[in-house]
Write a protein that holds these residues in place. Structure first.
Motif: not given
Length: 247
Positions: A167-170, A181-184
């Motif tokens: 769901i996210d990068s970590t 991740d949302l900002v990117a």
């Protein structure tokens, strides 16, 4: 209906539980861990600690073990003797929800838009099934192109519904990577990216992306508010002997 362990109840001839509601089916899992905890707790002090309190404590301890911040869990909940699949279907926001829907659903429970945004940070942990994010990676425009391409490799436009992606990068670390991740534009769910898409929560997301300590602190406080939603206390409910069925 509040923090009452109704999610733990299995279906029976006379009770339809919430495990097979749309938001929970093939998603909520790990129930055997709660069974093990309950067995060990009852061996030490029988019929004293509710399944609802065990769930609240396990949520906190899981966060801590993965690098998050601790908090004091208010105790004394009792367990529901009922469940509501229809309520689970209608009151839990789905992965395609709009920002307005997210804000409204949390508001209906007495939680603010800021609470919603910080509690969404729980998506810093875990994996998601392809069927929950397919629409996002093939149809959304507010998505990082390289990220979409990467996710499409394991989530075809048809088939592969159960294929997993982090769901996210970590995904095994409780941190603020979700917000970075949302900002990117790398939010996995449509509903996640709605928090950073030119709307009311952009500033909060940016703040948490830049300050992991403030996210952890605010998350802990919001979890206490979440755990205080309509708890059964006193003579209401019961302390289940088996978390999967009523006494």
């Amino acid at each position: 209906q509040g923090c009452d362990a109704s999610i733990l109840l299995d279906d029976t001839a006379t009770l339809t539980g919430e495990k097979n509601a749309g938001p929970n089916r093939n998603s909520a899992r790990g129930f055997q861990v709660i069974d093990t905890i309950k067995t060990r707790v009852d061996a030490a002090c029988n019929a004293t600690v509710s399944c609802a309190d065990i769930l609240a404590l396990a949520a906190r301890d899981g966060v801590v073990l993965l690098g998050g911040q601790t908090w004091t869990v208010p105790l004394g909940r009792r367990d529901a003797r009922t469940a509501s699949q229809s309520a689970a279907n209608s009151q839990i926001p789905g992965p395609s929800s709009s920002l307005a829907t997210l804000v409204n659903m949390f508001s209906n429970k007495g939680l603010s838009a800021r609470d919603m945004t910080v509690l969404s940070g729980a998506h810093t942990i875990g994996q998601a099934r392809c069927t929950t994010f397919r629409q996002r990676i093939y149809n959304d425009t507010n998505i990082n192109a390289a990220f979409a391409t990467t996710r499409r490799r394991n989530c075809p436009s048809t088939g592969g519904d159960g294929n997993l992606a982090p769901i996210d990068s970590t995904p095994a670390r409780f941190d603020n990577s979700y917000y970075r991740d949302l900002v990117a534009r790398r939010g996995l769910f449509h509903s996640d990216q709605e928090l950073f898409n030119g709307g009311s929560q952009d500033a909060a997301v940016t703040g948490y992306s830049n300050n992991g300590a403030s996210f952890l602190r605010d998350f802990a406080a919001a979890m206490v508010r979440l755990g205080n939603l309509s708890p059964l206390t006193g003579r209401n409910g019961e302390v289940r002997r088996n978390c999967r069925r009523i006494n």
